[in-house]
Write a protein that holds these residues in place. Structure first.
Motif, mmCIF file in Angstrom:
data_model
loop_
_atom_site.group_PDB
_atom_site.id
_atom_site.type_symbol
_atom_site.label_atom_id
_atom_site.label_comp_id
_atom_site.label_asym_id
_atom_site.label_seq_id
_atom_site.Cartn_x
_atom_site.Cartn_y
_atom_site.Cartn_z
ATOM 1 N N GLY A 15 0.816 -1.222 0.000
ATOM 2 C CA GLY A 15 0.000 0.000 0.000
ATOM 3 C C GLY A 15 0.846 1.267 0.000
ATOM 4 N N VAL A 16 1.768 1.375 0.924
ATOM 5 C CA VAL A 16 2.621 2.568 1.016
ATOM 6 C C VAL A 16 3.658 2.559 -0.109
ATOM 7 N N SER A 43 9.806 -7.169 -3.563
ATOM 8 C CA SER A 43 8.741 -7.470 -2.602
ATOM 9 C C SER A 43 9.276 -8.641 -1.777
ATOM 10 N N SER A 44 8.417 -9.311 -1.008
ATOM 11 C CA SER A 44 8.963 -10.414 -0.213
ATOM 12 C C SER A 44 9.352 -11.603 -1.100
ATOM 13 N N SER A 96 7.198 -3.835 6.946
ATOM 14 C CA SER A 96 7.171 -3.753 8.402
ATOM 15 C C SER A 96 8.056 -4.864 8.966
ATOM 16 N N SER A 97 9.093 -5.218 8.192
ATOM 17 C CA SER A 97 9.938 -6.350 8.548
ATOM 18 C C SER A 97 10.933 -6.024 9.667
ATOM 19 N N ILE A 100 14.694 -6.684 8.319
ATOM 20 C CA ILE A 100 15.290 -5.565 7.587
ATOM 21 C C ILE A 100 15.693 -4.470 8.577
ATOM 22 N N SER A 147 7.487 9.136 8.758
ATOM 23 C CA SER A 147 6.191 8.458 8.680
ATOM 24 C C SER A 147 6.009 7.354 9.712
ATOM 25 N N SER A 177 -3.071 6.865 16.406
ATOM 26 C CA SER A 177 -3.388 5.776 15.489
ATOM 27 C C SER A 177 -4.502 6.199 14.544
ATOM 28 N N GLU A 211 -2.455 -1.768 10.049
ATOM 29 C CA GLU A 211 -1.222 -2.484 9.761
ATOM 30 C C GLU A 211 -1.608 -3.728 8.957
ATOM 31 N N PRO A 212 -0.609 -4.340 8.270
ATOM 32 C CA PRO A 212 -0.921 -5.552 7.497
ATOM 33 C C PRO A 212 -1.804 -6.550 8.283
ATOM 34 N N GLY A 342 -3.720 10.609 9.635
ATOM 35 C CA GLY A 342 -2.615 9.885 10.260
ATOM 36 C C GLY A 342 -2.417 8.496 9.706
ATOM 37 N N ALA A 343 -3.115 8.149 8.628
ATOM 38 C CA ALA A 343 -2.931 6.841 8.009
ATOM 39 C C ALA A 343 -3.406 6.883 6.576
HETATM 40 P P1 NHO Z 1 1.730 -3.738 3.033
HETATM 41 O O1 NHO Z 1 0.690 -3.228 2.091
HETATM 42 O O2 NHO Z 1 1.535 -5.020 3.711
HETATM 43 O O3 NHO Z 1 3.114 -3.776 2.214
HETATM 44 C C1 NHO Z 1 4.267 -4.362 2.717
HETATM 45 C C2 NHO Z 1 5.168 -4.751 1.529
HETATM 46 O O4 NHO Z 1 6.410 -5.187 2.041
HETATM 47 C C3 NHO Z 1 4.657 -5.858 0.643
HETATM 48 O O5 NHO Z 1 4.952 -5.530 -0.702
HETATM 49 C C4 NHO Z 1 5.499 -7.086 1.056
HETATM 50 O O6 NHO Z 1 5.707 -7.982 -0.016
HETATM 51 C C5 NHO Z 1 6.795 -6.396 1.402
HETATM 52 N N1 NHO Z 1 7.638 -7.140 2.332
HETATM 53 C C6 NHO Z 1 7.344 -7.556 3.583
HETATM 54 N N2 NHO Z 1 8.418 -8.184 4.130
HETATM 55 C C7 NHO Z 1 9.402 -8.122 3.226
HETATM 56 C C8 NHO Z 1 10.739 -8.581 3.189
HETATM 57 N N3 NHO Z 1 11.305 -9.209 4.224
HETATM 58 N N4 NHO Z 1 11.482 -8.360 2.071
HETATM 59 C C9 NHO Z 1 10.950 -7.712 1.011
HETATM 60 N N5 NHO Z 1 9.685 -7.248 0.998
HETATM 61 C C10 NHO Z 1 8.922 -7.456 2.079
HETATM 62 O O7 NHO Z 1 2.002 -2.643 4.202
HETATM 63 P P2 NHO Z 1 1.854 -1.041 4.097
HETATM 64 O O8 NHO Z 1 0.545 -0.597 4.566
HETATM 65 O O9 NHO Z 1 2.312 -0.597 2.754
HETATM 66 O O10 NHO Z 1 2.917 -0.575 5.190
HETATM 67 C C11 NHO Z 1 4.279 -0.523 4.889
HETATM 68 C C12 NHO Z 1 5.046 0.092 6.057
HETATM 69 O O11 NHO Z 1 4.569 1.420 6.270
HETATM 70 C C13 NHO Z 1 4.853 -0.653 7.398
HETATM 71 O O12 NHO Z 1 6.058 -0.632 8.112
HETATM 72 C C14 NHO Z 1 3.831 0.204 8.118
HETATM 73 O O13 NHO Z 1 3.950 0.136 9.530
HETATM 74 C C15 NHO Z 1 4.279 1.572 7.641
HETATM 75 N N6 NHO Z 1 3.280 2.589 7.812
HETATM 76 C C16 NHO Z 1 2.059 2.466 7.207
HETATM 77 C C17 NHO Z 1 1.082 3.396 7.481
HETATM 78 C C18 NHO Z 1 -0.242 3.286 6.769
HETATM 79 O O14 NHO Z 1 -1.093 4.181 6.859
HETATM 80 N N7 NHO Z 1 -0.485 2.217 6.006
HETATM 81 C C19 NHO Z 1 1.408 4.428 8.420
HETATM 82 C C20 NHO Z 1 2.696 4.554 8.929
HETATM 83 C C21 NHO Z 1 3.612 3.623 8.614
HETATM 84 O O15 NHO Z 1 0.878 6.402 9.630
HETATM 85 C C22 NHO Z 1 0.409 5.181 9.169
HETATM 86 C C23 NHO Z 1 0.117 4.301 10.368
HETATM 87 O O16 NHO Z 1 0.761 4.405 11.390
HETATM 88 C C24 NHO Z 1 -0.886 3.305 10.141
HETATM 89 C C25 NHO Z 1 -1.353 2.679 11.480
HETATM 90 N N8 NHO Z 1 -1.900 1.385 11.178
HETATM 91 C C26 NHO Z 1 -2.421 3.568 12.060
HETATM 92 O O17 NHO Z 1 -2.113 4.666 12.553
HETATM 93 O O18 NHO Z 1 -3.624 3.124 12.015
#
Ligand code: NHO
Length: 363
Positions: A15-16, A43-44, A96-97, A100, A147, A177, A211-212, A342-343
């Motif tokens: 998503g991000v 990706s993973s 969110s690994s 890594i 972020s 959150s 979160e995922p 915030g998200a």
């Molecule tokens: P996804 O959509 O699950 O994407 C994760 C990607 O990483 C996938 O492509 C997966 O294949 C890849 N992946 C995972 N492990 C891997 C590995 N070992 N090697 C290679 N690739 C790997 O997750 P998101 O939503 O795109 O999130 C990605 C990161 O952004 C996470 O760390 C998440 O915590 C962070 N983030 C997301 C948000 C959000 O709105 N979606 C926010 C902040 C940070 O401010 C937001 C927030 O805090 C959201 C929170 N849930 C809230 O406040 O409600």
């Protein structure tokens, strides 16, 4: 003279990650110098890269990645690959690994800068926190994670500015959150009756706020991670996000179900518990909200449900908005307040892209 070049490596295109890639494509088209060159993306399961570090076309890159037959490089190999290119390199971790995150000191130690929304590194052990910043200091590589708190809102940069200019932060509190904000704003609105708890949780997941695995939001851990990061930036040595009280909203019976999807399926059976909490607040003419606070002087951090008067700014939040109040010596009794979405993919990616711009101006 040829234009300066900075290589970009991207891990994670969810998503991000997808939103970041489209912002990167626009940025690369707009900026002549430094020239931004994508040299690695994975990706993973899949990866795209040229062994000679030649540029990967940003146009339709997610479909090219999906069609790739190459596997991601193991992390030590990736460090080697990136540090052998002869150009400055920025790693963008959109996963969110924890694995890594644990490797950040290795990347930074080799001069590879990092920008990321991943909270794991900065809210893991205090030792990892120290290793990251000392590796960066030694090599001159930069690391930014705006972020990781409040998506694209300038929360971390503001706190750093307060501290670095010599203000004294006494307290930080708010709704940290996007998921919890959305859930309580729609489940227990200040007017009207609100939706069913489990249905709102499902909606938050579909909107890309959670979160995922949505349990990482509902168990309070996501907020606890954000408070750990802010408390450390405010000077407290917080050992981990589980070293202070955190209230979980996951019914005991569902704590150990195998997957996030199974959890969502079973959640409706527990809606009555949340209805009770809501009714108890209503009886006092209040609404319930999920908040966090850091009392810097008392070194106390806590996360959980609290009741608020309908007129309180926390009760009146909308959508998935966060609100963060900084109480400081300079600002006195009127806190510096940051509020907004915030998200969500786009606003979270914006924080990552603006971090990248900061790094580009410094390397
Ligand atoms: P996804 O959509 O699950 O994407 C994760 C990607 O990483 C996938 O492509 C997966 O294949 C890849 N992946 C995972 N492990 C891997 C590995 N070992 N090697 C290679 N690739 C790997 O997750 P998101 O939503 O795109 O999130 C990605 C990161 O952004 C996470 O760390 C998440 O915590 C962070 N983030 C997301 C948000 C959000 O709105 N979606 C926010 C902040 C940070 O401010 C937001 C927030 O805090 C959201 C929170 N849930 C809230 O406040 O409600």
């Amino acid at each position: 003279a040829s234009a300066r070049q900075v290589n970009i490596a991207v891990i994670g295109a969810g998503g991000v990650g997808k939103c970041f890639l489209s912002q990167l494509e626009q940025l690369a088209a707009r900026r002549a110098s430094p020239k931004l060159v994508l040299t690695y993306i994975c990706s993973s399961k899949k990866a795209l890269y040229n062994t000679d570090h030649l540029a990967i076309d940003l146009d339709n890159v997610t479909s090219t990645l999906a069609a790739s037959t190459a596997a991601p490089l193991p992390l030590p190999k990736l460090v080697e690959f990136l540090s052998s290119s002869g150009s400055k390199t920025v790693l963008v971790d959109n996963t969110s690994s924890e694995d890594i995150a644990a490797a950040y000191p290795k990347f930074l130690g080799q001069g590879i800068s990092i920008v990321t929304p991943n909270k794991k590194a900065f809210s893991g052990s205090f030792k990892l926190w120290q290793d990251i910043f000392s590796a960066a200091e030694q090599s001159g590589a930069k690391v930014y994670h705006e972020s990781s708190v409040g998506a694209g809102l300038p929360v971390i940069s503001t706190l750093k500015d307060l501290v670095d200019t010599g203000d004294e932060v006494t307290k930080i509190e708010g709704v940290f959150s996007g998921t919890m904000s959305f859930l309580f704003n729609s489940f227990a609105p200040t007017s009207g009756s609100g939706g069913q708890w489990s249905a709102e949780v499902k909606k938050a997941k579909e909107l890309g706020y959670t979160e995922p695995d949505p349990r990482d939001d509902l168990n309070g851990l996501d907020v606890a991670r954000k408070l750990t990061i802010l408390a450390r930036l405010a000077g407290l040595e917080i050992e981990s996000p589980t070293s202070f009280p955190v209230q979980s909203l996951i019914p005991k019976e569902l704590e150990s179900v195998a997957s996030g999807d199974e959890f969502l399926e079973k959640l409706p059976a527990f809606d009555a518990q949340m209805e009770e909490t809501k009714a108890a607040a209503e009886k006092e003419g209040k609404v319930v909200r999920f908040v966090g606070s850091i009392d810097v002087a008392a070194k106390q951090v806590k996360v959980g449900l609290e009741k608020f008067d309908l007129a309180h700014p926390i009760a009146a939040l909308k959508g998935s908005d966060n609100i963060i109040s900084f109480y400081t010596k300079r600002y006195g009794s009127n806190p510096l307040i940051i509020q907004g979405a915030g998200a969500g993919g786009d606003v979270t990616a914006m924080g990552v892209t603006s971090d990248l711009l900061k790094v580009l101006s410094q390397i």
